[in-house]
Every structure is written in C-alpha cells, then in structure tokens.
Scaffold this motif. Structure first.
Motif, mmCIF file in Angstrom:
data_model
loop_
_atom_site.group_PDB
_atom_site.id
_atom_site.type_symbol
_atom_site.label_atom_id
_atom_site.label_comp_id
_atom_site.label_asym_id
_atom_site.label_seq_id
_atom_site.Cartn_x
_atom_site.Cartn_y
_atom_site.Cartn_z
ATOM 1 N N VAL A 190 -0.907 5.022 -0.913
ATOM 2 C CA VAL A 190 -0.658 6.638 -0.630
ATOM 3 C C VAL A 190 -0.781 7.393 -1.872
ATOM 4 O O VAL A 190 -1.315 8.406 -2.095
ATOM 5 N N ARG B 76 -4.578 7.962 -2.738
ATOM 6 C CA ARG B 76 -5.331 8.574 -1.586
ATOM 7 C C ARG B 76 -4.989 9.991 -1.248
ATOM 8 O O ARG B 76 -5.890 10.961 -1.329
ATOM 9 N N ALA B 77 -3.407 10.336 -1.365
ATOM 10 C CA ALA B 77 -2.943 11.642 -0.995
ATOM 11 C C ALA B 77 -2.829 12.453 -2.230
ATOM 12 O O ALA B 77 -3.055 13.526 -2.113
ATOM 13 N N GLY B 78 -2.443 11.639 -3.276
ATOM 14 C CA GLY B 78 -2.071 12.191 -4.675
ATOM 15 C C GLY B 78 -3.329 12.836 -5.111
ATOM 16 O O GLY B 78 -3.204 14.042 -5.749
ATOM 17 N N LEU C 132 3.929 13.753 0.212
ATOM 18 C CA LEU C 132 2.255 13.540 0.258
ATOM 19 C C LEU C 132 2.008 12.901 1.643
ATOM 20 O O LEU C 132 0.906 13.392 2.287
ATOM 21 N N ARG D 153 -13.324 6.025 3.178
ATOM 22 C CA ARG D 153 -12.612 5.951 2.090
ATOM 23 C C ARG D 153 -11.707 7.241 1.479
ATOM 24 O O ARG D 153 -12.164 8.047 2.037
ATOM 25 N N GLY D 154 -10.856 6.856 0.915
ATOM 26 C CA GLY D 154 -9.930 8.050 0.274
ATOM 27 C C GLY D 154 -9.488 8.621 1.273
ATOM 28 O O GLY D 154 -8.952 8.387 2.268
ATOM 29 N N GLU D 155 -9.499 10.187 1.226
ATOM 30 C CA GLU D 155 -8.766 10.930 2.246
ATOM 31 C C GLU D 155 -9.473 10.787 3.490
ATOM 32 O O GLU D 155 -8.908 11.241 4.495
ATOM 33 N N GLY E 41 -8.592 4.738 -0.897
ATOM 34 C CA GLY E 41 -7.741 5.082 0.268
ATOM 35 C C GLY E 41 -6.562 4.142 0.722
ATOM 36 O O GLY E 41 -5.582 4.449 1.646
ATOM 37 N N GLU F 88 -0.510 15.001 4.140
ATOM 38 C CA GLU F 88 -1.901 14.412 4.261
ATOM 39 C C GLU F 88 -2.233 14.757 5.713
ATOM 40 O O GLU F 88 -3.428 14.710 5.987
ATOM 41 N N ALA G 140 0.680 -1.141 0.010
ATOM 42 C CA ALA G 140 0.054 0.027 -0.067
ATOM 43 C C ALA G 140 0.808 1.251 0.013
ATOM 44 O O ALA G 140 0.273 2.253 -0.771
ATOM 45 N N CYS G 141 2.195 1.363 0.730
ATOM 46 C CA CYS G 141 2.809 2.319 0.830
ATOM 47 C C CYS G 141 3.560 2.856 -0.387
ATOM 48 O O CYS G 141 3.636 4.139 -0.646
ATOM 49 N N ARG G 142 3.615 1.887 -1.387
ATOM 50 C CA ARG G 142 4.649 1.976 -2.567
ATOM 51 C C ARG G 142 5.979 2.590 -2.509
ATOM 52 O O ARG G 142 6.388 3.137 -3.522
ATOM 53 N N SER H 10 -11.538 7.036 -4.544
ATOM 54 C CA SER H 10 -10.499 6.512 -4.046
ATOM 55 C C SER H 10 -10.787 5.693 -2.747
ATOM 56 O O SER H 10 -11.169 6.362 -2.004
ATOM 57 N N CYS I 262 -10.441 8.227 5.255
ATOM 58 C CA CYS I 262 -9.838 6.855 5.977
ATOM 59 C C CYS I 262 -9.545 7.040 7.193
ATOM 60 O O CYS I 262 -8.743 8.063 7.633
#
Lengths: 238, 537
Positions: free
Chosen positions: B459, B462-464, A91, A172-174, B456, A95, A46-48, B454, A176
C-alpha cells in the motif's frame, strides 16, 4: 518442538518456535489490525497494517510474516504505528472508489472495520477517483474493481485452497487490478469452479454474490478454515 | 584445457596482434553516433594505405568519454580522436604515416582520464569484447584457473572478505559476508545470480561493463560459483540492453567451446554453466527478491525478507546474488590479492567505483575512481564543471538517492559519507545540476519515476507514491499551501518506514534530501501560490 517466550505490549507470551508475531499476539489477546492476512492461506505482507516495533531492530516488521525469537520485545500500538496505520487506511480509501452507503459490504466490511480500528474518520489525501470497471459476466458472482483494495486474498484462496488459479494481478503500481483468467470476463474463465471462496475471502464488497444489495453481503469465513482443516487434519465435520 | 594451453592461446593472440592497433569504440553510445561506419572506413583506409602489415583496426568496448563519441584511440602511442566522422577515417590512418590530421584530437592526459584508476574497466576500450582470445591475451581466466587449482573455496571467500569489497549495486553489503553465508548454507543445489537490471535514470555503468568486457563478468561468476558451491549461474539483463545480451551470449558460447564454462572446467571436477535471463522492463526487478521471482517465471514482485536469498533464493535454494560491477572486481582481487585491493580506497569503502557522469556537465561519460575521492574532484576537475554558470547540486544514487548541494562538494565519495548526508552511493549514477535546475522539479521527476515503477504490491508504495507525486506536482504548479508541505513531509516518512522493498523505502529520498538542503525552493513556490491567492481575492 521448542518454545519461544517474548513480550507483546508488556504481556508475556510463550509460543512454539516458527510462529509469527501475529499468532503470538492472538495468543496474548492483543489485536493487530490486518487486511491482507487471511487464516488458511499464505501471507504476503502487502497491506503493512500489521507492522510492529521490535526493540533493538531499527525497522518496522510485518507481524504476519515475522517469526518470533526468544526474548523479543514487541510493541504493537505506539503513536508512530497508530499514525502510519491511519495513513495507510487513508491511502487505501483515497485510492479506490469506496462508497459505503451503496456497498453490499456496508456494515460487514473489513476496510470499514480497519478505519474504525485505527480511528480514521476522513482522509487528508484527495480522492483519486480512478476509472475502474465492474464485471458481472459470471452467472453467480460479480467483481466491482472500484471497491478492490488489492489485498490479493482472492488470488490466494483460489490458488491455494481451490487450486483453480482464476485470479492474478495485472498491470503495475496504481494501475494494478485483479484479472480473471487471461484478463477475460470472469464468466468466460473455464477454470472457475464457481466455488465462491473468493467471495468469502474478499474483505470488502469487491467480490460479491449477485442479488445482494446494500449492506447484505454475508461471509462464511469459517468455511475456509473448515476446508483447510479438513484437508490438513482430516477433520471432516463442522 | 589446462594452464599451458591457456597461456599458449594468450601468446598466440599476442603474436597475432599487429604493432599498431587502431581502437574504435563499438559500444551502444558510440554506435548510435555512427561508430560502425567509422570503423569500416578506418579498415578500408588501412587497406588502401598499404599499412595492413603493421596496423589493424579493432572494435573495442567503451572508452568512457561517451559525450564525445565516436572515439578512436591509437595503441600504443595513445592518441585519442573525438567525435570522429566516417570522413575523418583516412586522415587518421594517414597520420600514422606522418600525415596531418584534422583537429579532432582529444587530450588523453586530461584529468578525465588521468585521475581514473581502472580495475573493473582495465580492459575496456582495449580489447575486442567479442573475442575470448583477446581477453585471454590480457591474462583473462587465469584468476579462475588460480581459484580452482591454487585456492580452496574457503580461501577464496576469506580473500574476498579481506579485500573489503562491498556490493556495487547500491546497498553496499559486504560481499565476502554474503559469499560466506551462501557457502555455509547446506543445499544440494545453489545458484549464482548476476544482477544486470540496471535501471536508475542516467546510469549506464553495468551496461558498459557487460558490453565492453563480458568475459570479466563470466569469470567473476564462475569464481563465485566455485567459492560458494554453486554450479549454475544466471545473468539477469534488462531487455533494453540488446548489445550487452548479444555479447554475453557470444562470450558464453566462446567460453564453453574452450572448456572454461560448462562441465569439468579446466579439466577439474568443477562444473559451472551460465544462462541469460532477460528482463521485461520493470525497474523493480533490480530488487533481488523480485528479480528471483522473475527468473522463476513469476510476476516480478518483491517478497518480504527474511528469508534472504542467501538462505532461500532461486527455487528456494541458497542463492548468491551480486551486481555486475561487484562480480567484475573478483578476477582482479584473486589475481592481485586482497591486500592490494584493500590498500585502495577508504577505511570502510575499498577499491574503485564506476560513475556515470551525466547532466549539466562538460565531460559526459564513465569514470572509474578510487573510493574516497572528493565529489569536487570528480565534478569539477574530471567532469570539467557545468558548461554555463555554476553547479547547484549533484544527484547520486538515482531514484533511491539524494541531491548533494554544491556547498558539500568536498565530501569524500564513499558509502558512509554519502549516506550520512542523506544520499547514497547507489549503483553509480551521478547527475550534475546547474543553477537553472529547480530542485522541486527534480524531486517530482524521481517521484514520478517511482510511481510508474512501483509494482503495486504494498500500500505505501502503490498509493503513497501517487499522493507524493500529486503533492509535488501541486507545489511545482504553485498551487500548494503550507498544509501540503506538512502532508508531504509526513507521507515521505510513512512511505520510507513502511514500504515492503527497497523501491518504496528509498522512493522519498530525493524529496527528503531536497527538503533538507533546498527547502527555500519549496517555500518560494508555496509563497508564490499565496501571492496569487491574495491578488485574486
């Protein structure tokens, strides 16, 4: 057991079939930055941060979940990867609400480490300053969502090692966030055994032991490995 | 049930049907325009005019010209009435007796209809979607019978491969190859999933197929199940499609009653049951791994591939997952053969594709066209162009696609041509924009959509997307500098290259394609900011 040979940053490595690029890199002495990866629990990619380039594959691959193949040629630190990692850490910082100076994990924080590792000294993106909360309803621990990077390690240790499933992701998304129980205050979640594994698993100061103040957070990361070894390999001494 | 019985049902149904059928659309769009009252009034008018012996009113699926609904069509004389009100009903029936109708007659020979080629939509608008007998009467379920009794699973997979059919959900992966992979996987249990989680803004192709011809999709799924060795299928439909869900449920029940679904289909050893799973409003669940998580009852988060669902899918079993439209092509390919199918379309894109024509265009609705038709033919001839002014761009592929400038309208519509110019086929949404549309605002709209959808998990997405949306909003509000544009470009590339699933990977596409073809609009907005700054300082 069959063995695969590959090169990582031109270093030849031999490793058993089924191993990940991350494991092979460790064997070769190459460090790949990670945040969501934690020894002893499953990987989610997930963190990439651990993305690597593999020759003849036109997309970047997460080292933590990609299995090695014979004669794979891996590059872990190309300029493109450096730039993307730096941007990912930027990011993450933009965030949440990460204020190192007043954080329990200051100096002992994997997000800080990652920032240093990728050379991030400032973020080019504006801080979002999200409105997040702190839950100190538990008798021993607290969770400060401002410092959470949603790596989901706490969820996985609680699920996979403790077997209590106190944590999960809500929204979800931001929006979460890590929810305790059925999105109750942590202190009211009967499933919690107060084992503290989530405190040890948390890479930042988001989950902490009550009573610790700035820069005082200590982690017993070896405990997680010990518990897993004890169960899987019956090694009960530490 | 065997073939004789199937043909008997078909014959009985054909004999039962009256010589004149008044088709009234009962799909979501026309229902919203009061088509159910129109249908009731038509039925009353038939009764009152004493024509009941030769005229019947039938509720049918989507006829395609959704912008002019409710639609009524007379079969077999092929008269089309548009924007019919309940009050118009008596005069339409009267016309069958030689009376005069109010001027609401449409042109059934209009390019919008004449240029179409209907494979997936061959029955829609002609059969009652709630009647299995009507589907059987037009040859329905004979392909399934043929698949089970005349072909081996391997032959079916070969036939699908040979047809050149590619996934209609957006990716364009060769369907035959996917089937072959699942068929070759060992596993005592396998699954077939129909992805009906259509979510692109402005797209409603799959809804129309499910609502108008549910049995066609069920037949495709059963053939797929037989070919890959699965005996259980799931249709994943979004909750926003209640009519599709209701009709699918009815269709499954009807098929089970006839022994066409369930145990020992057509008295063969092949079992196949189909269950419906309803989405809970997440766009990301259209992504196959997230969809599988959702069916398993988990949070609909994508997981890294490999392993691909064909290897390890639903409950870790090999799973075939295809889009609604892909599965709706199967019956026709089995019936007519791969050679016939591959004769349609271009070299690498075979068959037809349904598009939802929306936006600033005269003729709104659904069209099915052969692959390779030019975008200009679709937009200008079939769609009738924009109502006022000129076309500026056409957006294809939804939030994952891109904007094609008017200067490139002559490109053929196929998978490769569209991706070459930075857009994609996508699931088939086609939004037409005129000169009044700001392309930066369009890009911002799609980015906002992706930000909200998204999941989430990773990263960059979600943040981009949050930062991308903020940058685009800043540009739209004339507050941005050239530095912001540089950041926008760099972040787009990063989100595209590093995101976990298709949602994040394609989220920057609308920005990248508008930057490619309409950069001057970005620059104008940024210069407007610089002017303000110099005026105030």
């Amino acid at each position: 057991m069959s063995v695969r040979t590959l090169t990582i940053n031109n270093i030849p490595v031999a490793i058993e079939e089924g191993a990940t690029i991350l494991e092979a890199a460790k064997e070769a002495g190459v460090t790949i930055p990670t945040l969501c990866h934690l020894e002893g629990v499953s990987d989610v990619g997930a963190c990439r941060l651990c993305l690597v380039e593999v020759e003849n594959i036109n997309k970047l691959l997460p080292a933590c979940v990609t299995q090695v193949t014979e004669e794979m040629v891996v590059h872990t630190n190309t300029p493109k990867l450096q730039e993307y990692r730096r941007m990912a850490v930027e990011l993450i910082f933009a965030e949440g609400n990460h204020v190192c100076a007043i954080c329990v994990a200051n100096g002992n924080c994997e997000l800080q480490d990652a920032a240093i590792q990728v050379g991030m000294d400032h973020t080019r993106f504006p801080y979002r300053f999200p409105d997040r909360h702190v839950d100190v309803s538990h008798s021993q621990f607290g969770i400060d969502h401002n410092r959470c990077i949603l790596c989901t390690r706490c969820i996985r240790v609680c699920n996979e090692i403790e077997g209590a499933h106190v944590w999960d992701v809500a929204q979800r998304g931001e929006n979460c966030y890590i929810a305790s129980g059925l999105s109750q205050p942590w202190g009211e979640v009967e499933a919690c055994t107060s084992c503290g594994k989530c405190v040890d698993a948390c890479p930042t100061g988001a989950i902490f032991r009550k009573g610790t103040t700035s820069a005082e957070k200590q982690r017993d990361r070896a405990k997680l490995e010990f518990v897993v070894n004890a169960r899987e390999k019956q090694e009960w001494t530490r | 049930m065997d073939l004789t019985e199937l043909l008997k049902i078909a014959n009985a149904e054909r004999n039962k049907q009256k010589s004149i059928r008044v088709h009234c659309c009962t799909s979501t769009g026309c229902q919203a325009a009061n088509s159910l009252s129109v249908k009731n009034n038509l039925a009353t008018a038939v009764k009152e005019s004493g024509l009941s012996d030769r005229v019947e009113v039938v509720g049918v699926g989507c006829m395609g010209f959704c912008g002019r609904g409710p639609l009524v069509q007379i079969d077999p004389e092929d008269t089309l009435y548009e924007e019919v009100t309940p009050e118009d009903a008596p005069s339409i029936i009267d016309a069958l007796n030689g009376g005069v109708v109010k001027p609401i007659q449409g042109d059934s020979q209009h390019p919008f209809f004449a240029r179409q080629m209907r494979i997936v939509r061959q029955n829609t608008g002609k059969v009652d979607p709630e009647s299995i007998e009507e589907y059987i009467a037009v040859g329905g379920y004979q392909s399934l019978y043929k698949a089970i009794y005349d072909l081996t699973p391997t032959e079916i997979v070969q036939e699908i491969s040979k047809s050149g059919l590619r996934g209609r959900g957006g990716g364009g992966y060769p369907t035959g190859l996917k089937w072959a992979t699942v068929a070759k996987m060992a596993g005592e249990q396998k699954y077939v999933i129909c992805n009906g989680d259509e979510g692109d803004p402005g797209a409603f192709m799959d809804r129309s197929v499910l609502e108008s011809d549910p049995h066609l999709v069920l037949e495709g799924m059963a053939i797929a199940g037989y070919a890959v060795g699965a005996n259980h299928g799931y249709i994943y439909v979004r909750a926003e499609y209640p009519l599709a869900i209701q009709r699918l449920q009815k269709a499954i029940q009807q098929a089970k009653r006839y022994g066409i679904l369930g145990s020992q289909i057509f008295e063969s050893p092949f079992d196949f049951k189909i269950d419906i799973r309803i989405g809970a409003g997440a766009f990301v669940c259209g992504e196959e791994t997230a969809l599988i998580q959702s069916i398993e009852g988990k949070r609909g988060n994508p997981v890294p591939r490999p392993p691909y669902p064909a290897e390890s899918g639903l409950w870790k079993w090999p799973t075939l997952i295809n889009n609604v439209e892909t599965l709706a092509n199967i019956a026709a390919i089995i019936r007519e053969g791969a050679d016939w199918y591959s004769s349609i379309g271009t070299e690498n894109s075979k068959g037809t594709k349904i598009f939802a024509l929306t936006g600033k265009i005269r003729n709104n609705g659904l069209i099915e066209v052969p692959m390779g038709i030019s975008l200009r033919e679709i937009v200008e001839e079939m769609g009738g162009g924009v109502p006022e002014g000129e076309i500026k761009a056409v957006q294809t592929g939804g939030p994952s696609g891109g904007c094609i400038p008017a200067s490139m309208l002559d490109i053929p519509v196929d998978y490769d041509s569209l991706s070459k110019i930075g857009s994609m086929m996508g699931s088939g949404g086609m939004v037409v924009m005129d000169r009044a549309t700001s392309m930066v605002e369009v890009a911002q709209f799609y980015m906002e959509f992706c930000r909200e959808e998204s999941c989430g998990k990773c990263v960059p997405c979600r943040a981009g997307t949050v930062q991308l949306d903020a940058l685009l909003t800043k540009i739209v509000n004339k507050k941005a500098t050239m530095d912001d544009l540089t950041k926008l470009e760099a972040l787009c590339q990063m989100v595209k290259d590093t995101s976990l699933c298709g949602l994040g990977i394609t989220a920057p596409n609308p920005v990248l394609s508008t930057l490619r073809y309409f950069k001057e609009e970005y620059l104008e907005l940024i210069q407007a900011n610089n002017l303000d700054v110099s005026l105030t300082s």
